[in-house]
Design an enzyme around this catalytic site. Structure first.
Site, PDB file in Angstrom:
ATOM      1  N   HIS A 225      -0.931  -4.009  -6.268  1.00 12.60           N
ATOM      2  CA  HIS A 225      -2.014  -4.514  -6.898  1.00 12.60           C
ATOM      3  C   HIS A 225      -2.014  -6.216  -6.277  1.00 12.60           C
ATOM      4  O   HIS A 225      -1.341  -6.629  -6.143  1.00 12.60           O
ATOM      5  CB  HIS A 225      -2.351  -4.445  -8.225  1.00 12.60           C
ATOM      6  CG  HIS A 225      -2.524  -3.035  -8.537  1.00 12.60           C
ATOM      7  ND1 HIS A 225      -3.668  -2.376  -8.305  1.00 12.60           N
ATOM      8  CD2 HIS A 225      -2.017  -2.320  -9.434  1.00 12.60           C
ATOM      9  CE1 HIS A 225      -3.941  -1.160  -8.819  1.00 12.60           C
ATOM     10  NE2 HIS A 225      -2.717  -1.095  -9.652  1.00 12.60           N
TER      11      HIS A 225
ATOM     12  N   CYS B 161      -5.805  -5.695  -2.995  1.00 13.22           N
ATOM     13  CA  CYS B 161      -6.997  -6.524  -3.177  1.00 13.22           C
ATOM     14  C   CYS B 161      -6.981  -8.133  -3.112  1.00 13.22           C
ATOM     15  O   CYS B 161      -5.895  -8.678  -3.651  1.00 13.22           O
ATOM     16  CB  CYS B 161      -7.614  -5.813  -4.426  1.00 13.22           C
ATOM     17  SG  CYS B 161      -8.432  -4.398  -4.319  1.00 13.22           S
TER      18      CYS B 161
END
Length: 335
Positions: free
Chosen positions: A156, A206
């Site tokens: 992440h 991301c």
């Protein structure tokens, strides 16, 4: 280049060595000059006497690619070390979801970089501090006999305050590590044995929470379906670091980055899409492009192919990009 080529050619014949002969304009093989009424005959050098140019290397061949000053040389075997950090399961306190499909990405890249003559080491589900220790351990190793180093991070990600390289990646404990910090472990000051050698970073995470729906262009739209239940993002909210940052002093104290390339799966601030069964758009495309073009194209050209292919996927949009501080072209050495 022309001067070097011509330096190996035999000297052209002197003008006195050329003899005027008649040229049959209807296709005779042995006539060697053209005569016009009322004019001088024009001497034509015999085909056998003309200097023969050496054959030019085929475009994309090994000679064309590697025998130039602006190309990194990869001679060692293996050519370098590759560290893959793959975070799939996160602690409950982190509020970060399981990254289903990341193991597919990891397996693809393990096989790909082994095929590209790298010594691959994979670590799974590490907290932020353990990620830092693995990166520092790699940076402290002696790379003198190697020609390159690769770091791949699958996790992440989020936006972070930065000076050089944007974005951050999360450990399984929910603590973020700035990409800038990761890259600087391997710069000329902290990793002397990699000075002047290419250091490549591939980040599948991301860059923020924004979802890009793209804009309308002429022509047929891509046929991919909109992201559904099996498609996820690696986004987390932007977090401002505590404390003040004395940016002028920080900038002045940082060494100039060189021989570094950081490839991001998405534009800073935007999400990066991952399919739970086939893996992330970025890694799936990167692996495919490397398989097809690593033998003939340099890395930057292949990353353009990756960006072009990923940008055409799905109703939601994603555009990979890179921060390039390489001084030369980089060609992988394929087995």
């Amino acid at each position: 280049m022309l001067m070097e080529e011509c330096g190996h050619l035999p000297a052209p014949p002197r003008l006195g060595d050329l003899r005027p002969v008649e040229l049959d304009l209807h296709g005779g093989k042995h006539n060697k000059s053209v005569s016009f009424p009322g004019r001088l005959s024009v001497p034509v050098q015999a085909e056998s006497e003309r200097p023969q140019m050496p054959p030019m290397p085929a475009q994309g061949s090994a000679v064309d690619k590697r025998n130039r000053d602006l190309v990194y040389e990869l001679k060692s075997d293996p050519c370098g070390r590759c560290l893959i950090l793959n975070n799939v399961n996160f602690s409950r306190d982190s509020d970060l979801s399981t990254r289903d499909g990341s193991d597919v990405d990891c397996e693809k890249l393990e096989k790909r970089f082994k095929a590209l003559s790298f010594d691959v080491l994979t670590r799974r589900d590490l907290a932020a501090q353990k990620m830092v220790l693995e990166l520092q351990e790699l940076a402290r190793q002696d790379h003198s006999a190697l020609d390159c180093c690769v770091v791949v991070i699958l996790s992440h990600g989020c936006q972070t305050s930065h000076i050089q390289f944007p974005g951050g990646v999360y450990g399984t404990d929910g603590k973020a590590i700035p990409v800038e910090k990761i890259v600087n472990y391997f710069n000329g000051s902290h990793c002397p044995s990699l000075r002047g050698k290419p250091k490549l970073f591939f980040i599948q995470a991301c860059g923020g929470e924004q979802r890009d729906r793209g804009f309308v262009v002429d022509g047929d739209s891509p046929g991919d379906e909109a992201p559904g239940g099996s498609l996820e993002s690696d986004a987390t909210p932007f977090q401002t670091p505590a404390g003040n940052v004395d940016q002028p002093d920080a900038v002045a104290s940082l060494p100039t980055p060189s021989d570094i390339l950081v490839s991001y799966s998405t534009f800073p601030g935007f999400v990066s899409w991952r399919d739970v069964s086939s893996g992330s758009w970025y890694v799936e495309t990167l692996d495919s492009v490397l398989e097809q073009y690593a033998r003939s194209e340099d890395l930057l050209n292949m990353l353009l192919r990756v960006a072009n292919a990923v940008s055409a996927k799905g109703r939601y949009k994603q555009i990979p990009g890179c921060f390039n501080f390489l001084r030369k072209k980089f060609f992988f050495r394929c087995k």
